[in-house]
Design a protein around this motif. Structure first.
Motif, PDB file in Angstrom:
ATOM      1  N   SER A   1     -48.251 -36.755 -44.233  1.00  0.00           N
ATOM      2  CA  SER A   1     -48.339 -35.326 -44.502  1.00  0.00           C
ATOM      3  C   SER A   1     -48.296 -34.997 -45.976  1.00  0.00           C
ATOM      4  O   SER A   1     -48.628 -33.884 -46.385  1.00  0.00           O
ATOM      5  N   HIS A   2     -47.888 -35.951 -46.831  1.00  0.00           N
ATOM      6  CA  HIS A   2     -47.832 -35.723 -48.272  1.00  0.00           C
ATOM      7  C   HIS A   2     -49.085 -36.197 -48.986  1.00  0.00           C
ATOM      8  O   HIS A   2     -49.166 -36.130 -50.208  1.00  0.00           O
ATOM      9  N   GLY A   3     -50.059 -36.682 -48.233  1.00  0.00           N
ATOM     10  CA  GLY A   3     -51.304 -37.125 -48.824  1.00  0.00           C
ATOM     11  C   GLY A   3     -51.260 -38.549 -49.333  1.00  0.00           C
ATOM     12  O   GLY A   3     -52.111 -38.943 -50.147  1.00  0.00           O
ATOM     13  N   VAL A   4     -50.329 -39.328 -48.823  1.00  0.00           N
ATOM     14  CA  VAL A   4     -50.232 -40.730 -49.249  1.00  0.00           C
ATOM     15  C   VAL A   4     -50.982 -41.583 -48.234  1.00  0.00           C
ATOM     16  O   VAL A   4     -50.717 -41.489 -47.029  1.00  0.00           O
ATOM     17  N   PRO A   5     -51.951 -42.397 -48.673  1.00  0.00           N
ATOM     18  CA  PRO A   5     -52.685 -43.259 -47.741  1.00  0.00           C
ATOM     19  C   PRO A   5     -51.757 -44.272 -47.103  1.00  0.00           C
ATOM     20  O   PRO A   5     -50.978 -44.975 -47.799  1.00  0.00           O
ATOM     21  N   LEU A   6     -51.782 -44.349 -45.754  1.00  0.00           N
ATOM     22  CA  LEU A   6     -50.981 -45.326 -45.020  1.00  0.00           C
ATOM     23  C   LEU A   6     -51.838 -46.493 -44.560  1.00  0.00           C
ATOM     24  O   LEU A   6     -51.333 -47.599 -44.387  1.00  0.00           O
ATOM     25  N   PHE A   7     -53.169 -46.192 -44.363  1.00  0.00           N
ATOM     26  CA  PHE A   7     -54.063 -47.235 -43.862  1.00  0.00           C
ATOM     27  C   PHE A   7     -55.490 -46.898 -44.299  1.00  0.00           C
ATOM     28  O   PHE A   7     -55.887 -45.732 -44.331  1.00  0.00           O
ATOM     29  N   ALA A   8     -56.233 -47.925 -44.625  1.00  0.00           N
ATOM     30  CA  ALA A   8     -57.657 -47.770 -44.946  1.00  0.00           C
ATOM     31  C   ALA A   8     -58.364 -49.037 -44.526  1.00  0.00           C
ATOM     32  O   ALA A   8     -57.910 -50.146 -44.839  1.00  0.00           O
ATOM     33  N   ASN A   9     -59.452 -48.870 -43.798  1.00  0.00           N
ATOM     34  CA  ASN A   9     -60.198 -50.064 -43.416  1.00  0.00           C
ATOM     35  C   ASN A   9     -61.030 -50.557 -44.597  1.00  0.00           C
ATOM     36  O   ASN A   9     -61.018 -49.961 -45.690  1.00  0.00           O
ATOM     37  N   LYS A  10     -61.775 -51.574 -44.369  1.00  0.00           N
ATOM     38  CA  LYS A  10     -62.454 -52.244 -45.486  1.00  0.00           C
ATOM     39  C   LYS A  10     -63.445 -51.344 -46.220  1.00  0.00           C
ATOM     40  O   LYS A  10     -63.665 -51.505 -47.410  1.00  0.00           O
ATOM     41  N   ASN A  11     -64.045 -50.408 -45.503  1.00  0.00           N
ATOM     42  CA  ASN A  11     -65.036 -49.550 -46.149  1.00  0.00           C
ATOM     43  C   ASN A  11     -64.441 -48.290 -46.757  1.00  0.00           C
ATOM     44  O   ASN A  11     -65.173 -47.448 -47.268  1.00  0.00           O
ATOM     45  N   ALA A  12     -63.126 -48.138 -46.667  1.00  0.00           N
ATOM     46  CA  ALA A  12     -62.478 -46.946 -47.220  1.00  0.00           C
ATOM     47  C   ALA A  12     -61.425 -47.297 -48.261  1.00  0.00           C
ATOM     48  O   ALA A  12     -60.745 -46.411 -48.772  1.00  0.00           O
TER      49      ALA A  12
END
Length: 578
Positions: free
Chosen positions: A47-58
């Motif tokens: 909710s604070h805009g911190v990335p928790l997960f991103a796949n290889k293309n992101a």
């Protein structure tokens, strides 16, 4: 993921809208491994805009968010968490290669988290914007140019014209009508075909009629229009108004042709040395250059001040019509343009230093079209050149006259007299006709100058000149050889005629006595005559010598007499009479 059907539902009911909107938690269970390996970019954020997960293309995008490069994401997260169903938003970000436009689908998930599915739409957006710009650019170019866009259907009717219309017509005045309704020549099928062409054409000149009735030349380019199945459905293109360009081209061509014709006429005139032949050359060259029937040139007579035909008058009928045109011209002004007899006449005055010195009469056949502006300009230039040539001819005649005449009396001088005498004597040899050479010398003239002065002597010379002029025929010649010596050539005179003429002159010369120096030495004349007999082989030199010797014998016998020389070859003295 295994589909799970709600309780009480049947598998064959899933095709209905109500069943499709039914769901349970198991339906949306996603395998993390699948998300990690998915080709589409996927990011999960708190909710604070911190990335928790991103796949290889992101991964790259997620790192940029984490590094604070895309602060716009934070606002997107807040709106997503407060918006049921999530948010779809277009965002443009500054990147190393310029800008990138992403379509971000943000969906709220459990645990107050947000899943973002970014899609790069930069190329789509750029293409769409380029297409919009291209269309606007085309629209702007058409609007600011003199060209107008058009389109016709299969029947050939206009179905579209630039909104601002064309050639003074509104667009609505053109749409729904056929091109032939606007063609200058409604029978010109070739021009109409341009608007129905099934092949691309370029820059075809077509003459239209403007809304005000005036002519317009269009340069038309077109291309056929085909449906997706390859069927021809019409033609579209551009039409550019080139009327002014055509007018300028016509003016340039006319000017070049005028220069070419004037160069030919002037060159023809300059090739002649004799000014009268210059006028003849101008007449002939103008007739050829302008394709007229005749070109008559009138020149002012320096003595009578009357306009006389100088060139081009080859027949009486033509001269009569030219004279009629000249009379009209002199009464109307600087130009005269009308039909006279069987001719169309265009006449102009000629000038030199604002003085009218002649006229040029251009005679065209009656069915000749009205002269164009270019032809009129040529005729005006010809009249200007002829005006100069006429003045040169007048000056030439003056110089010639001065070189051939005696300055005091206006009679022929010695050189001119003997030049003409040579021609006449040669003709006598061929024709076997008589003629008489008569020397006239004033008696006691020196005393006139000595006692009364040279002015009185000049008056006496002029008095004798009048006596001689009044007692000769037009075919005869009179000349002053110098001082008080005169000579006459009496055409066709035998001994009897010459003697009679001599007696007449002796009687008429009595008027000279009033100029005498004194009573003892009256002013009079002595005459010596030599007659050329028919069939005589006597040379001119021998004839002159006989006349001169006779004059000498008369003077020796006491003056105031006339003598007739003995026949050629005779030793007899001259026959002298009082």
């Amino acid at each position: 993921m295994t589909p799970h059907h709600p309780v009480g539902s049947r598998e064959d009911d899933l095709g209905t809208p109500d069943d499709l909107t039914s769901y349970d938690a198991d339906v949306f269970t996603l395998d993390p491994k699948v998300m990690a390996q998915a080709e589409a970019p996927v990011i999960v954020m708190d909710s604070h805009g911190v990335p928790l997960f991103a796949n290889k293309n992101a991964v790259g995008f997620a790192k940029g968010i984490r590094d604070g490069l895309f602060p716009e994401i934070y606002q997107l997260i807040r709106r997503t968490l407060t918006t049921p169903g999530g948010v779809v938003e277009m965002m443009t970000f500054e990147v190393q290669r310029g800008t990138a436009t992403l379509e971000l689908t943000a969906l709220p998930t459990t645990n107050n988290q947000v899943m973002i599915l970014p899609r790069d739409v930069s190329m789509d957006r750029n293409l769409r914007e380029a297409l919009i710009d291209s269309r606007q650019r085309y629209r702007d170019i058409v609007e600011v140019s003199s060209a107008f866009a058009w389109e016709t259907d299969e029947s050939g009717k206009f179905i579209f014209v630039s909104p601002r219309g064309a050639l003074g017509y509104r667009a609505d005045d053109i749409v729904g009508r056929f091109p032939k309704n606007f063609l200058l020549d409604t029978a010109d099928q070739d021009s109409e075909h341009v608007f129905r062409s099934q092949k691309a054409v370029r820059d075809v000149p077509v003459w239209f009629r403007r809304s005000n009735g005036k002519d317009a030349c269009l340069s038309v380019s077109s291309t056929p229009v085909y449906s997706r199945d390859g069927r021809w459905t019409g033609t579209r293109g551009l039409a550019h108004d080139i009327t002014e360009q055509r007018r300028r081209e016509s003016e340039v061509a006319t000017a070049r042709n005028r220069d070419r014709l004037m160069t030919y006429i002037v060159r023809t005139m300059r090739d002649e040395i004799d000014p009268l032949l210059v006028l003849k050359g101008a007449s002939e060259a103008s007739t050829r250059a302008l394709a007229c029937s005749n070109c008559i040139i009138f020149k002012r007579n320096d003595e009578t001040d009357e306009l006389e035909v100088a060139a081009g008058g080859d027949s009486k009928d033509v001269n009569d019509i030219a004279q009629q045109a000249l009379n009209q011209l002199l009464g109307d002004g600087e130009t005269f343009d009308a039909h006279v007899g069987d001719f169309r006449i265009y006449a102009l005055r000629c000038h030199y230093h604002q003085r009218n010195n002649g006229a040029v009469i251009f005679m065209f056949s009656a069915d000749h079209p009205e002269p164009t502006d270019g032809e009129r300009a040529i005729m005006t230039e010809v009249s200007d050149q002829v005006g100069i040539a006429i003045e040169q001819a007048i000056q030439h005649e003056r110089i010639l006259t001065l070189s051939r005449t005696d300055g005091m009396t206006g009679l022929l001088n010695r050189r001119a007299f003997f030049e003409e005498l040579k021609r006449r004597h040669s003709r006598l040899q061929r024709e076997s006709a008589p003629a008489a050479l008569m020397y006239v010398d004033m008696d006691n003239f020196k005393l006139v100058n000595d006692i009364h002065g040279h002015q009185a002597g000049d008056e006496a010379i002029l008095a004798l000149t009048r006596v001689l002029q009044e007692n000769v025929r037009p075919a005869d010649l009179i000349a002053r050889l110098g001082g008080d010596e005169f000579v006459l050539w009496l055409e066709g005179a035998d001994i009897a005629a010459a003697s009679e003429r001599a007696r007449l002159l002796m009687n008429e010369s009595a008027v000279l006595r009033q100029y005498s120096g004194d009573k003892e030495h009256p002013l009079g004349i002595s005459v010596g005559i030599a007659v050329h007999e028919p069939d005589s082989k006597e040379s001119l030199q021998q004839l002159v010598q006989r006349a001169d010797q006779t004059m000498y014998q008369v003077k020796k016998r006491g003056k105031g007499r006339f003598g007739i020389a003995a026949a050629p070859g005779s030793d007899d003295p001259a026959k002298i009479e009082d």
